[in-house]
Motif scaffolding. Structure first.
Motif, mmCIF file in Angstrom:
data_model
loop_
_atom_site.group_PDB
_atom_site.id
_atom_site.type_symbol
_atom_site.label_atom_id
_atom_site.label_comp_id
_atom_site.label_asym_id
_atom_site.label_seq_id
_atom_site.Cartn_x
_atom_site.Cartn_y
_atom_site.Cartn_z
ATOM 1 N N SER B 63 0.757 -1.166 -0.049
ATOM 2 C CA SER B 63 -0.001 -0.015 -0.028
ATOM 3 C C SER B 63 0.801 1.293 0.060
ATOM 4 C CB SER B 63 -1.035 -0.062 1.287
ATOM 5 O OG SER B 63 -1.768 1.207 1.289
ATOM 6 N N ARG B 64 2.036 1.308 0.883
ATOM 7 C CA ARG B 64 2.671 2.509 0.999
ATOM 8 C C ARG B 64 3.675 2.573 -0.356
ATOM 9 N NH1 ARG B 64 5.455 3.076 6.661
ATOM 10 N NH2 ARG B 64 6.207 0.914 5.552
ATOM 11 N N ASP B 67 1.524 4.074 -2.734
ATOM 12 C CA ASP B 67 1.341 5.568 -2.347
ATOM 13 C C ASP B 67 2.377 6.338 -3.285
ATOM 14 O OD1 ASP B 67 -0.709 5.134 -0.627
ATOM 15 O OD2 ASP B 67 0.406 5.391 1.129
ATOM 16 N N ARG B 68 3.669 5.863 -2.982
ATOM 17 C CA ARG B 68 4.830 6.850 -3.595
ATOM 18 C C ARG B 68 4.804 6.593 -5.199
ATOM 19 N NH1 ARG B 68 7.380 4.176 1.352
ATOM 20 N NH2 ARG B 68 6.909 6.008 2.861
ATOM 21 N N GLU B 70 2.027 6.439 -6.793
ATOM 22 C CA GLU B 70 1.064 7.392 -7.179
ATOM 23 C C GLU B 70 1.489 8.713 -7.065
ATOM 24 O OE1 GLU B 70 -2.287 6.953 -4.615
ATOM 25 O OE2 GLU B 70 -3.826 7.587 -6.228
ATOM 26 N N ARG B 71 1.988 9.053 -6.021
ATOM 27 C CA ARG B 71 2.550 10.519 -5.980
ATOM 28 C C ARG B 71 3.535 11.014 -6.947
ATOM 29 N NH1 ARG B 71 5.402 10.653 -0.435
ATOM 30 N NH2 ARG B 71 7.178 10.311 -1.536
ATOM 31 N N ARG B 77 -4.822 4.666 -8.931
ATOM 32 C CA ARG B 77 -5.678 3.996 -8.340
ATOM 33 C C ARG B 77 -7.193 4.166 -8.559
ATOM 34 N NH1 ARG B 77 -2.406 4.691 -3.406
ATOM 35 N NH2 ARG B 77 -1.817 2.863 -2.362
#
Lengths: 137, 137
Positions: B63-64, B67-68, B70-71, B77
DNA sequence: AGTATTTGCTCAGCAGGCTTACTATTTGCT
DNA sequence: AGCAAATAGTAAGCCTGCTGAGCAAATACT
């Protein structure tokens, strides 16, 4: 997964194998990093930079590992009178005892594979190559 | 060091080898974890739990990592309409491009050793053993 | 239908790697 | 003697593993 690059297999295997003994170590109140430090420390008090170099980790990483060992009472830090930049690390009685009970754990927990000696040789080769790049500029 | 337990050699080698390509990846704005995720994602959008299982990491870790990614704009997502608990992950054009340029990097950077195939076999054995313990209860 | 369990995901917190940046001490050179 | 460079250690901040908790949606059971 048979097509994964070897480096990826290496880190995955490393992580998975580490689990097995983490559980076991946990009961002794030790971590893997802590165990390595205690092992390298042996009975000869030494300083942090030396420990870090022998464990192949950065200074700062060893510093924090020792913080935790100190907090748990397994080692003691003391300034070197001769060179006051240095911290001399000594194993406490508790540290020696903990190490003694964890002594054979790593080997016991390691899974059985077909060619253990071949694996060790390859790993030593890799460590040698990696060490050359980072620790002997 | 020739006397170190095999598990310790394994994690040390893994760490040292990883350095080489971290430097290279850094220039692409990718991390190793991110590269693995992009690789596993391929062209087939899928959900996070699937990616985590295939990477052999916990759900939360994936998940994390996502996150990155995606950032940085490498993945997107989107909630699955059929099962609204799920997030469907898709590679963006930038993600596909980044992956393409990192494609062969892992292999290129890996040091030459005497018996690469033997090493791979041993690692696969270890992963198999470790996977059995954690992912197939 | 209504509740209980399972599943997919996130959040918080810890450990252990790393880098970069800082302090304090020692060494070395002029 | 005095200043510059090297060395020992710490601090802060990032990433990636992990665990333990918690929420919301879907599924299963009665």
């Amino acid at each position: 997964m048979a097509e994964w690059p070897t480096g990826r297999l290496l880190s995955t295997a490393s992580r998975l194998v580490e689990h097995a003994w983490l559980e076991a170590l946990d009961e002794l109140g030790l971590s893997h990093a802590g165990l390595i430090a205690l092992h390298l420390l042996g009975e000869e008090p030494t300083n942090q930079t030396d420990l870090a170099a022998r464990a192949r980790v950065e200074n700062q990483t060893m510093s924090r590992t020792l913080d935790r060992l100190e907090r748990e009472g397994y080692i003691a830090r003391e300034r070197d009178a001769r060179d006051r930049r240095r911290h001399i690390i000594t194993r406490t009685a508790a540290g020696a005892a903990a190490w003694e009970s964890a002594r054979t754990l790593e080997a016991d927990v390691f899974p059985e594979i077909a060619d253990p000696q071949g694996l060790r040789n390859s790993l030593l080769e890799l460590i040698h190559a990696g060490t050359a790049r980072r620790w002997q500029p």
